[in-house]
Design a protein around this motif. Structure first.
Motif, PDB file in Angstrom:
ATOM      1  N   UNK A 109     -25.930  39.492  23.809  1.00 31.00           N
ATOM      2  CA  UNK A 109     -26.264  38.535  24.855  1.00 31.00           C
ATOM      3  C   UNK A 109     -27.752  38.194  24.761  1.00 31.00           C
ATOM      4  N   UNK A 110     -28.052  36.928  24.776  1.00 34.23           N
ATOM      5  CA  UNK A 110     -29.437  36.472  24.709  1.00 34.23           C
ATOM      6  C   UNK A 110     -30.097  36.614  26.070  1.00 34.23           C
ATOM      7  N   UNK A 111     -31.402  36.851  26.050  1.00 35.84           N
ATOM      8  CA  UNK A 111     -32.143  36.876  27.311  1.00 35.84           C
ATOM      9  C   UNK A 111     -33.374  35.987  27.175  1.00 35.84           C
ATOM     10  N   UNK A 112     -34.183  35.953  28.212  1.00 39.43           N
ATOM     11  CA  UNK A 112     -35.313  35.013  28.235  1.00 39.43           C
ATOM     12  C   UNK A 112     -36.355  35.326  27.166  1.00 39.43           C
ATOM     13  N   UNK A 120     -29.226  32.302  38.091  1.00 42.02           N
ATOM     14  CA  UNK A 120     -29.261  31.956  36.669  1.00 42.02           C
ATOM     15  C   UNK A 120     -28.298  32.849  35.892  1.00 42.02           C
ATOM     16  N   UNK A 121     -27.760  32.265  34.819  1.00 43.16           N
ATOM     17  CA  UNK A 121     -26.807  33.024  34.006  1.00 43.16           C
ATOM     18  C   UNK A 121     -27.297  33.123  32.569  1.00 43.16           C
ATOM     19  N   UNK A 144     -28.633  30.962  26.731  1.00 42.14           N
ATOM     20  CA  UNK A 144     -28.025  30.702  25.426  1.00 42.14           C
ATOM     21  C   UNK A 144     -28.029  29.211  25.106  1.00 42.14           C
ATOM     22  N   UNK A 145     -27.730  28.377  26.088  1.00 40.30           N
ATOM     23  CA  UNK A 145     -27.757  26.928  25.875  1.00 40.30           C
ATOM     24  C   UNK A 145     -29.154  26.453  25.503  1.00 40.30           C
ATOM     25  N   UNK A 146     -30.160  26.992  26.173  1.00 34.73           N
ATOM     26  CA  UNK A 146     -31.542  26.599  25.883  1.00 34.73           C
ATOM     27  C   UNK A 146     -31.947  27.040  24.477  1.00 34.73           C
ATOM     28  N   UNK A 147     -31.544  28.226  24.079  1.00 29.82           N
ATOM     29  CA  UNK A 147     -31.852  28.703  22.723  1.00 29.82           C
ATOM     30  C   UNK A 147     -31.207  27.789  21.689  1.00 29.82           C
TER      31      UNK A 147
END
Length: 108
Positions: free
Chosen positions: A1-4, A87-88, A93-96
């Motif tokens: 899972x990606x994070x900030x 926020x989810x 993930x979409x931003x990445x």
């Protein structure tokens, strides 16, 4: 899972590549791709921070400023997502994905 932190790493990597790109490459589309991404990330951050408000559009400050604009917008979005109660991980993930796609379009 990606994070900030993944988002800020991707943004920083692309911003650094834009900073080191020659002027000719920036003018051939790399800066335009970076600005479009910076604007999208800024709008997303504003929607997280102020839902229901009309987002402001980031101005075009020129080909040599786009890397800094991207870095600011990306870090703002990461912080907004990190601190927003709703926020989810999907938003991160979409931003990445947006950053990675823009890097491909920019050709840097």
């Amino acid at each position: 899972m990606l994070d900030t932190t993944d988002l800020t790493a991707e943004v920083d990597r692309l911003a650094d590549r834009l900073r080191s790109a020659p002027q000719s490459r920036l003018q051939r589309g790399a800066a335009a791709a970076g600005l479009a991404l910076a604007r999208e990330l800024a709008v997303r951050a504003q929607r997280v921070e102020s839902p229901g408000s009309e987002p402001r559009i980031m101005p075009d400050a020129g080909v040599f400023a786009v890397a800094d604009q991207l870095a600011v917008a990306g870090h703002d979005l990461a912080e907004a997502l990190r601190t927003a109660p709703t926020a989810s991980g999907t938003e991160v993930a979409e931003a990445v994905i947006l950053v990675r796609d823009a890097a491909g379009r920019a050709g840097v």
